[in-house]
Design an enzyme around this catalytic site. Structure first.
Site, PDB file in Angstrom:
ATOM      1  N   CYS A   1      29.415  15.457  47.125  1.00  0.00           N
ATOM      2  CA  CYS A   1      28.239  14.909  46.500  1.00  0.00           C
ATOM      3  C   CYS A   1      27.076  15.844  46.599  1.00  0.00           C
ATOM      4  CB  CYS A   1      27.904  13.482  47.093  1.00  0.00           C
ATOM      5  SG  CYS A   1      28.097  13.333  48.785  1.00  0.00           S
TER       6      CYS A   1
ATOM      7  N   HIS B   1      21.348  10.251  49.203  1.00  0.00           N
ATOM      8  CA  HIS B   1      20.861  11.270  49.977  1.00  0.00           C
ATOM      9  C   HIS B   1      19.593  11.700  49.061  1.00  0.00           C
ATOM     10  CE1 HIS B   1      24.847  11.704  51.758  1.00  0.00           C
ATOM     11  NE2 HIS B   1      25.209  12.220  50.804  1.00  0.00           N
TER      12      HIS B   1
HETATM   13  P1  NAD Z   1      36.842   5.961  51.758  1.00  0.00           P
HETATM   14  O1  NAD Z   1      37.371   5.579  53.303  1.00  0.00           O
HETATM   15  O2  NAD Z   1      36.002   5.122  51.063  1.00  0.00           O
HETATM   16  O3  NAD Z   1      38.304   5.721  50.831  1.00  0.00           O
HETATM   17  C1  NAD Z   1      39.722   6.560  51.162  1.00  0.00           C
HETATM   18  C2  NAD Z   1      40.813   5.452  50.706  1.00  0.00           C
HETATM   19  O4  NAD Z   1      41.907   6.396  50.821  1.00  0.00           O
HETATM   20  C3  NAD Z   1      40.881   4.444  51.440  1.00  0.00           C
HETATM   21  O5  NAD Z   1      41.111   3.163  50.271  1.00  0.00           O
HETATM   22  C4  NAD Z   1      41.927   4.641  52.354  1.00  0.00           C
HETATM   23  O6  NAD Z   1      42.500   3.441  52.564  1.00  0.00           O
HETATM   24  C5  NAD Z   1      42.995   5.491  51.743  1.00  0.00           C
HETATM   25  N1  NAD Z   1      43.749   6.420  52.543  1.00  0.00           N
HETATM   26  C6  NAD Z   1      43.968   6.358  53.800  1.00  0.00           C
HETATM   27  N2  NAD Z   1      44.647   7.029  54.310  1.00  0.00           N
HETATM   28  C7  NAD Z   1      45.393   7.213  53.400  1.00  0.00           C
HETATM   29  C8  NAD Z   1      46.839   7.984  53.210  1.00  0.00           C
HETATM   30  N3  NAD Z   1      47.265   8.466  54.448  1.00  0.00           N
HETATM   31  N4  NAD Z   1      47.392   8.108  51.846  1.00  0.00           N
HETATM   32  C9  NAD Z   1      46.672   7.291  50.836  1.00  0.00           C
HETATM   33  N5  NAD Z   1      45.539   6.655  51.018  1.00  0.00           N
HETATM   34  C10 NAD Z   1      44.945   6.722  52.355  1.00  0.00           C
HETATM   35  O7  NAD Z   1      36.560   7.467  51.463  1.00  0.00           O
HETATM   36  P2  NAD Z   1      35.732   8.269  50.374  1.00  0.00           P
HETATM   37  O8  NAD Z   1      34.142   7.987  50.742  1.00  0.00           O
HETATM   38  O9  NAD Z   1      36.177   7.659  48.999  1.00  0.00           O
HETATM   39  O10 NAD Z   1      35.968   9.650  50.533  1.00  0.00           O
HETATM   40  C11 NAD Z   1      37.171  10.225  49.757  1.00  0.00           C
HETATM   41  C12 NAD Z   1      36.697  11.557  49.494  1.00  0.00           C
HETATM   42  O11 NAD Z   1      35.969  11.774  48.654  1.00  0.00           O
HETATM   43  C13 NAD Z   1      36.795  12.395  51.043  1.00  0.00           C
HETATM   44  O12 NAD Z   1      37.084  13.690  50.569  1.00  0.00           O
HETATM   45  C14 NAD Z   1      35.040  12.552  50.969  1.00  0.00           C
HETATM   46  O13 NAD Z   1      34.484  13.498  51.613  1.00  0.00           O
HETATM   47  C15 NAD Z   1      34.643  12.515  49.469  1.00  0.00           C
HETATM   48  N6  NAD Z   1      33.504  12.249  49.079  1.00  0.00           N
HETATM   49  C16 NAD Z   1      33.088  10.918  49.494  1.00  0.00           C
HETATM   50  C17 NAD Z   1      31.684  10.780  49.040  1.00  0.00           C
HETATM   51  C18 NAD Z   1      30.949   9.368  49.748  1.00  0.00           C
HETATM   52  O14 NAD Z   1      29.836   9.573  49.724  1.00  0.00           O
HETATM   53  N7  NAD Z   1      31.563   8.308  50.032  1.00  0.00           N
HETATM   54  C19 NAD Z   1      31.045  11.484  48.081  1.00  0.00           C
HETATM   55  C20 NAD Z   1      31.669  12.583  47.509  1.00  0.00           C
HETATM   56  C21 NAD Z   1      32.823  12.828  47.912  1.00  0.00           C
END
Ligand code: NAD
Length: 340
Positions: free
Chosen positions: A141, A220
């Site tokens: 992000c 942010h």
């Molecule tokens: P999150 O924890 O909200 O969601 C992750 C999901 O994956 C959950 O539903 C979880 O149950 C599932 N999960 C966990 N282990 C798993 C597995 N082994 N197999 C399949 N599914 C599984 O995380 P998020 O914030 O959505 O982040 C996801 C990605 O996006 C990360 O790489 C993060 O760095 C990136 N990201 C996050 C943000 C943010 O601010 N939240 C912003 C940009 C990018």
């Protein structure tokens, strides 16, 4: 033309938004999403009409809870062209192997290292680098936010040096585990990883980053100082931001003084989940002095990368050759204003 068939692995903060955004497009469709646990998010996904697939290790929990699922992740691989991997950072290597074995494409998120895919993606800066690729990574992000503005500034003025401080939200709104809930926490490992992440797409850019975690969940905030190769004016830079895709100018004097006001504006706009996909730059906080440019920008961490994931699918699946065509199409479907 047949629609591209998409699977979303991990229906969390980013995954649920990507699934909704893909569903809004007319050249791609969501075949299924995955969940590891039969919790409320699973029930909401089913209520929204998404087919839920589960890893083998989760089958028993779903059966025990009596929650219906459409099949296992491996069944999903057989039905899709591309998986958008939105699992928490560090699962990427395992899933990349599975996608490769299944012969499907895969998009990873910013929690994974650039080295996992060797290609990182941003719609403004390098849409064509993912053209036809099997694997790519949509940068984080913060990196998405920095690229949306710095890439265009660099194109016009050639940045000699950029100095960025990132004031990071401590947790997402739905997260009750992370913190701090009181206080400011400096990232002491310097310079922070954000600069190198921008360089995964703009390797020539001299960028220096620091970061402070703040007790807020909303957005942010970046403070940017860029030393340009020539002198310019505040008005010239504002003209670039006015035309920049997915950049929204707001004014402190209109009452948008904080990220809370931006989120209130996002709720008024009425998009899905009240998201603010654009990077928000304070117009009255942009200032040029000689060859130094100063500005502030707000990043809605839960959603700015979501339209980028849609464009990345188009580039990898060769659905639109020009970045501007994909951005326009994505924006139209997601109610993001197009410019020019
Ligand atoms: P999150 O924890 O909200 O969601 C992750 C999901 O994956 C959950 O539903 C979880 O149950 C599932 N999960 C966990 N282990 C798993 C597995 N082994 N197999 C399949 N599914 C599984 O995380 P998020 O914030 O959505 O982040 C996801 C990605 O996006 C990360 O790489 C993060 O760095 C990136 N990201 C996050 C943000 C943010 O601010 N939240 C912003 C940009 C990018």
């Amino acid at each position: 033309m047949a629609k591209v068939k998409v699977g979303v692995n991990g229906y969390g903060t980013i995954g649920k938004r990507v699934a909704t955004a893909v569903r809004m497009q007319d050249d791609m469709e969501v075949i299924g999403v995955t969940k590891t646990r039969p919790n409320f998010e699973t029930l909401m996904a089913i209520e929204k009409g998404f087919d839920v697939y589960v890893p083998d290790a989760s089958v028993e929990a779903f059966q025990k809870a009596g929650v219906k699922y459409a099949g296992t992740i491996k069944d999903l691989y057989r039905k899709v062209d591309i998986m958008v991997d939105c699992t928490p950072g560090s699962f990427g290597a395992q899933y990349k192997t599975e996608y490769a074995e299944a012969g499907v494409k895969g998009i990873f998120q910013g929690g994974e290292e650039h080295g996992l895919t060797g290609i990182s993606f941003n719609s403004t800066a390098n849409y064509s680098e993912s053209w036809g690729a099997q694997f790519s990574r949509v940068v984080s992000c913060n990196t998405t936010g920095l690229l949306r503005t710095l890439f265009l500034i660099d194109k016009e003025y050639k940045i000699k040096n950029a100095y960025v401080t990132i004031v990071r939200r401590a947790a997402d709104p739905g997260d009750s585990k992370n913190g701090p809930i009181n206080g400011l926490e400096p990232s002491v490992k310097l310079p922070t990883h954000h600069g190198p992440d921008v360089q995964s797409i703009m390797p020539w850019l001299n960028i220096n980053t620091m970061a402070v975690k703040a007790s807020t969940t909303l957005m942010h905030m970046h403070t940017v100082v860029a030393e340009l190769s020539r002198e310019t004016t505040t008005e010239e830079v504002l003209e670039i931001f006015r035309k920049a895709p997915r950049v929204r100018l707001v004014r402190s004097k209109d009452g948008i003084k904080t990220t809370a006001d931006i989120m209130e504006m996002a709720r008024d706009i009425g998009r899905d989940r009240s998201d603010m996909y654009e990077i928000v730059v304070w117009e009255d906080g942009v200032k040029v002095v000689g060859n130094k440019l100063y500005y502030y920008q707000g990043v809605h961490q839960e959603s700015d990368v979501v339209p980028e994931n849609v464009d990345c699918i188009r580039s990898m699946c060769k659905l639109a050759e020009k970045a501007s065509d994909s951005v326009r199409k994505t924006n139209d479907a997601m109610h993001i204003p197009n410019k020019g």
